[in-house]
Design an enzyme around this catalytic site. Structure first.
Site, short mmCIF file in Angstrom:
data_model
loop_
_atom_site.label_atom_id
_atom_site.label_comp_id
_atom_site.label_asym_id
_atom_site.label_seq_id
_atom_site.Cartn_x
_atom_site.Cartn_y
_atom_site.Cartn_z
N LYS A 110 0.82 -1.21 0.00
CA LYS A 110 0.00 0.00 0.00
C LYS A 110 0.87 1.27 0.00
O LYS A 110 0.44 2.32 -0.46
CB LYS A 110 -0.93 0.02 1.22
CG LYS A 110 -1.85 -1.20 1.36
CD LYS A 110 -2.79 -1.36 0.19
CE LYS A 110 -3.96 -2.30 0.48
NZ LYS A 110 -3.58 -3.71 0.62
C1 LIG Z 1 -4.25 -4.86 0.20
C2 LIG Z 1 -3.45 -6.11 0.16
C3 LIG Z 1 -3.69 -7.11 -0.79
C4 LIG Z 1 -4.84 -7.01 -1.77
O1 LIG Z 1 -4.64 -5.99 -2.72
P1 LIG Z 1 -5.88 -5.42 -3.55
O2 LIG Z 1 -5.34 -4.30 -4.34
O3 LIG Z 1 -6.89 -4.98 -2.52
O4 LIG Z 1 -6.39 -6.55 -4.37
C5 LIG Z 1 -2.86 -8.21 -0.82
N1 LIG Z 1 -1.86 -8.34 0.07
C6 LIG Z 1 -1.60 -7.40 0.99
C7 LIG Z 1 -0.46 -7.62 1.95
C8 LIG Z 1 -2.36 -6.25 1.06
O5 LIG Z 1 -2.10 -5.32 1.99
#
Ligand SMILES: *Cc1c(COP(=O)(O)O)cnc(C)c1O
Length: 492
Positions: A110
């Site tokens: 993120k």
């Molecule tokens: C948010 C997240 C995901 C999923 O990603 P999306 O973009 O919501 O599909 C997968 N792994 C981790 C560690 C995340 O923080």
């Protein structure tokens, strides 16, 4: 370039307006009116830094930013907050290229977008003569929350409220959020799951009376979730970067096809990969990996999206999601950007919890392959990988590796593949260490951190050291129906 709502083709905004608004009226999502082609060769990209590649991608979408503005956003975001100059390094292990997207300040992918979003938003506000304070409302399945808090904490002219599912995140994730400093931050544990929290946040966004009431106080809402195009577009950059880096390293030749495999929840990360493909990066298959909440696997199999099922709390909590918001952007593309048809399907989802796409639309999704992994398979994969190579994967990345191995077994497709490695194993230490050896089950969280560091030969990330002895600053709980009240009282 302008952005248009997936639910109303008349709702068009400039890039900066789209970033400021976050969500379109009647809960539509903004999408680029067409996906631009890269206007630079891959050979040239392969000589560039992450920041330079990011500029080449984002300039094609954020066309109302000047070169100086955009470069300044990029350089402020991707600096030594990341623990490596490469920003997103690629590690080759066990027949796959792991694109490590967790080297930012909160050790999950993120950070790749949320370290730039505050800059994009402040620049957008200036551009549109917005003097209101921007209030970021965020529902998190665990990682967006801290990444958004880290990005917006202390940023003048912004406030941020984060809602996470009580009991639905790892201990480390929770500690990261509730120890956040900054007067402009508020963190609330919600009695409900991520879907409940996200749906409620979307409702708060589209409440016109509330918007007016807070407007009188000089506030306006925006979103740090991947429904915001200011989140989605920066994520396209690392797919372009990783392809050009594989060319630079002579792992592939320019033009060779690759696959990408992405552990998926809200469908933002993998959608960014699809945008990269549409921009001209030679990506063959997009392998969508789900955990036991395998609504997307079923969707790609059958063309039916059905969220009416048990919500499972798994050891990959950031993917514990049954309403994958960004899938709407793909649905919209698959029906030729027909917003009326998309709206109908999304209304079906809101009322019945399910919808079915046409055969024609399903044909347009043939580049996607859906797979899933159980919690047990995920744990076995972590151990297998560790025993074989010494590489320690977090639970989300392990879901992707499981699904990728199943895909190769099933199809015999040996195309080189990038696996999006979405979190540091330190963020999910307990699950990771228990998977490696049950002797760790009885140890406390920070002992496990030290053990992980020692068995993996890994430096403990600063993000973990920061919470080891930090004070708890947020101790708020509320029910789903009290979320709006929590926001209002924060703004008093
Ligand atoms: C948010 C997240 C995901 C999923 O990603 P999306 O973009 O919501 O599909 C997968 N792994 C981790 C560690 C995340 O923080």
């Amino acid at each position: 370039m302008f952005f248009v709502s997936t639910r109303d083709k008349e709702d068009k905004v400039t890039p900066s307006q789209g970033i400021l608004k976050g969500l379109a009226d009647n809960s539509g999502l903004y999408v680029p009116h067409r996906i631009p082609k890269l206007d630079i060769s891959i050979d040239r990209l392969s000589d560039m830094t992450y920041q330079e590649v990011a500029y080449e991608v984002m300039k094609l979408y954020f066309t109302d930013f000047t070169e100086d503005e955009l470069k300044s956003c990029i350089n402020n975001a991707y600096d030594d907050k990341f623990d490596t100059k490469e920003i997103a390094p690629i590690v080759n292990k066990d027949n796959a290229f792991f694109l490590e997207l967790f080297h930012g300040p909160t050790i999950a992918f993120k950070d790749m977008a949320l370290s730039i979003l505050p800059y994009l938003m402040i620049t957008s506000a200036r551009k549109n003569d917005v003097n209101d304070d921007i209030v970021i409302l965020t529902a998190t399945s665990g990682d967006t929350g801290k990444a958004a808090l880290a990005g917006f904490a202390g940023v003048d002219g912004t406030k941020i409220v984060v809602f996470y599912p009580n009991g639905g995140v790892s201990r480390i994730q929770e500690l990261q959020m509730v120890t956040t400093k900054g007067d402009n931050t508020k963190v609330v544990a919600v009695e409900g799951n991520f879907d409940d929290a996200q749906t409620s946040v979307k409702k708060i966004f589209t409440d016109k009376a509330l918007a007016e009431a807070i407007g009188k106080k000089g506030y306006r809402f925006s979103s740090a979730n991947s429904i915001n195009i200011g989140r989605l577009i920066p994520q396209v950059a690392y797919y372009v970067y990783s392809y050009s880096q594989l060319v630079a390293r002579e792992e592939i030749s320019n033009g060779d096809l690759i696959n990408i495999c992405v552990p998926t929840g809200n469908f933002g990360n993998i959608l960014a990969g699809y945008y990269a493909k549409k921009m001209g990066i030679p990506i063959a298959k997009l392998i969508c990996a789900s955990n036991e909440n395998k609504v997307l696997y079923d969707f790609f199999e059958t063309g039916i999206y059905n969220k009416n099922r048990e919500f499972v709390l798994t050891n990959s909590p950031s993917m514990d999601i049954l309403i994958s918001s960004n899938l709407e952007r793909l649905i919209h593309l698959s029906c030729g950007m027909d917003s009326a048809q998309n709206l109908e399907l999304m209304n079906d989802l809101a009322w019945d919890g399910s919808y079915q796409i046409t055969d024609e639309m399903k044909k347009n999704l043939k580049d996607f392959y859906g797979g899933f992994a159980s919690q047990e398979e995920t744990c076995l994969k972590i151990r297998e990988m560790y025993d074989k190579t010494g590489y320690v994967m977090d639970t989300h990345t392990a879901v992707a590796k499981c699904v990728y191995d199943k895909y190769v077994n099933e199809t015999g497709d040996n195309t080189k593949t990038i696996i999006a490695s979405t979190a540091s194993p330190f963020k999910f230490t307990r699950s990771v260490m228990s998977a490696i050896d049950s002797k760790y089950d009885s140890m406390d969280d920070f002992t496990l951190v030290d053990e992980l560091s020692s068995i993996g030969g890994l430096k403990i990330p600063q993000a973990i050291e920061d919470i080891r002895n930090a004070d708890i600053r947020h101790n708020n709980k509320c029910k789903i129906e009290e979320m709006e009240e929590a926001v209002v009282s924060f703004l008093q």
